[in-house]
Scaffold this motif. Structure first.
Motif, PDB file in Angstrom:
ATOM      1  N   MET A  42       3.430  14.167 -15.621  1.00 13.13           N
ATOM      2  CA  MET A  42       3.313  13.684 -14.307  1.00 13.13           C
ATOM      3  C   MET A  42       3.629  14.612 -13.406  1.00 13.13           C
ATOM      4  O   MET A  42       4.769  15.444 -13.494  1.00 13.13           O
ATOM      5  N   THR A  93       5.252  16.453  -9.473  1.00 17.79           N
ATOM      6  CA  THR A  93       6.252  16.205  -8.697  1.00 17.79           C
ATOM      7  C   THR A  93       5.768  16.652  -7.078  1.00 17.79           C
ATOM      8  O   THR A  93       4.868  17.257  -7.033  1.00 17.79           O
ATOM      9  N   ASP A  97       2.246  20.357  -9.513  1.00 21.42           N
ATOM     10  CA  ASP A  97       3.222  20.022  -8.705  1.00 21.42           C
ATOM     11  C   ASP A  97       2.925  20.425  -7.388  1.00 21.42           C
ATOM     12  O   ASP A  97       2.396  21.589  -6.988  1.00 21.42           O
ATOM     13  N   SER A 131      -0.906  12.551  -3.493  1.00 23.43           N
ATOM     14  CA  SER A 131       0.451  11.991  -3.652  1.00 23.43           C
ATOM     15  C   SER A 131       0.386  10.822  -2.553  1.00 23.43           C
ATOM     16  O   SER A 131      -0.270  11.285  -1.373  1.00 23.43           O
ATOM     17  N   ASN A 159       7.012   7.315  -3.916  1.00 25.46           N
ATOM     18  CA  ASN A 159       6.123   8.234  -3.980  1.00 25.46           C
ATOM     19  C   ASN A 159       5.054   7.931  -5.342  1.00 25.46           C
ATOM     20  O   ASN A 159       5.772   7.660  -6.272  1.00 25.46           O
ATOM     21  N   TRP A 160       3.790   7.907  -4.998  1.00 21.92           N
ATOM     22  CA  TRP A 160       2.942   7.258  -5.892  1.00 21.92           C
ATOM     23  C   TRP A 160       1.709   8.344  -6.298  1.00 21.92           C
ATOM     24  O   TRP A 160       1.305   8.926  -5.375  1.00 21.92           O
ATOM     25  N   SER A 161       1.110   8.395  -7.393  1.00 21.76           N
ATOM     26  CA  SER A 161      -0.102   9.044  -7.711  1.00 21.76           C
ATOM     27  C   SER A 161      -0.812   8.130  -8.680  1.00 21.76           C
ATOM     28  O   SER A 161      -0.226   7.421  -9.319  1.00 21.76           O
ATOM     29  N   ASP A 203      -3.073   7.443 -12.076  1.00 20.83           N
ATOM     30  CA  ASP A 203      -3.238   7.958 -13.304  1.00 20.83           C
ATOM     31  C   ASP A 203      -4.673   8.173 -13.635  1.00 20.83           C
ATOM     32  O   ASP A 203      -5.614   7.937 -12.843  1.00 20.83           O
ATOM     33  N   GLU A 217       5.428   8.685  -9.007  1.00 18.26           N
ATOM     34  CA  GLU A 217       5.355  10.102  -8.834  1.00 18.26           C
ATOM     35  C   GLU A 217       6.870  10.754  -8.327  1.00 18.26           C
ATOM     36  O   GLU A 217       7.372  10.187  -7.428  1.00 18.26           O
ATOM     37  N   GLU A 218       7.466  11.767  -9.281  1.00 18.71           N
ATOM     38  CA  GLU A 218       8.946  12.011  -8.734  1.00 18.71           C
ATOM     39  C   GLU A 218       8.997  12.963  -7.605  1.00 18.71           C
ATOM     40  O   GLU A 218       7.860  13.564  -7.055  1.00 18.71           O
TER      41      GLU A 218
END
Length: 158
Positions: free
Chosen positions: A1, A3, A39, A125, A141-143, A145, A153-154
């Motif tokens: 995943m 960042t 990233d 993101s 924070n999200w993304s 899949d 998401e980091e």
């Protein structure tokens, strides 16, 4: 995943925007760069107007979770196509792309709604700021899949 890396100034600007628009949802674009690993590095945020209104709400396909009685800027947001295009054009001139969207959830957790999921774009993101009674209480924070489901998401603050 992947960042998302952002500065303390960007972090604070998103929180300030979310608090200023409470009890309405704020929204904005995140401009930056994406490396070969996927990233993302945030370079600039562009606070945008929440363009949600009765007319724009009709542009969205009705999904089961949408309730006509709450289709207001307190519960939904949209960014106008004109603002998206302007950001894309200006970003291109500076070698930046839209890497994501941020928005707030007034008096709700910083967790994506079904509406957020249905209309999300897979390469972005999504930063969500929870604002409870006018105070920012959480930022996540999200993304998406591969199954078009949100995953954390980091987020790296520098």
């Amino acid at each position: 995943m992947a960042t998302l890396t952002l500065s303390q100034q960007h972090f604070q600007a998103m929180i300030t925007h979310a608090k200023q628009t409470y009890p309405h949802e704020c929204c904005g674009l995140m401009m930056g760069k994406i490396n070969e690993n996927g990233d993302k590095q945030l370079v600039e945020i562009i606070p945008t107007k929440n363009a949600w209104n009765a007319e724009t709400s009709q542009n969205f396909e009705v999904i089961e979770t949408l309730q006509k009685t709450v289709m207001t800027t307190e519960h939904y947001f949209t960014i106008s196509p004109q603002e998206m295009l302007k950001a894309q054009k200006e970003g291109r001139d500076r070698n930046l792309v839209i890497i994501g969207i941020y928005h707030s959830h007034p008096d709700h957790p910083a967790i994506p709604s079904e509406f957020d999921r249905v209309y999300a774009w897979s390469d972005y993101s999504y930063v969500i700021i929870s604002v409870e009674k006018g105070k920012a209480t959480d930022l996540q924070n999200w993304s998406l899949d591969h199954d078009h489901q949100f995953q954390p998401e980091e987020l790296i603050r520098i």
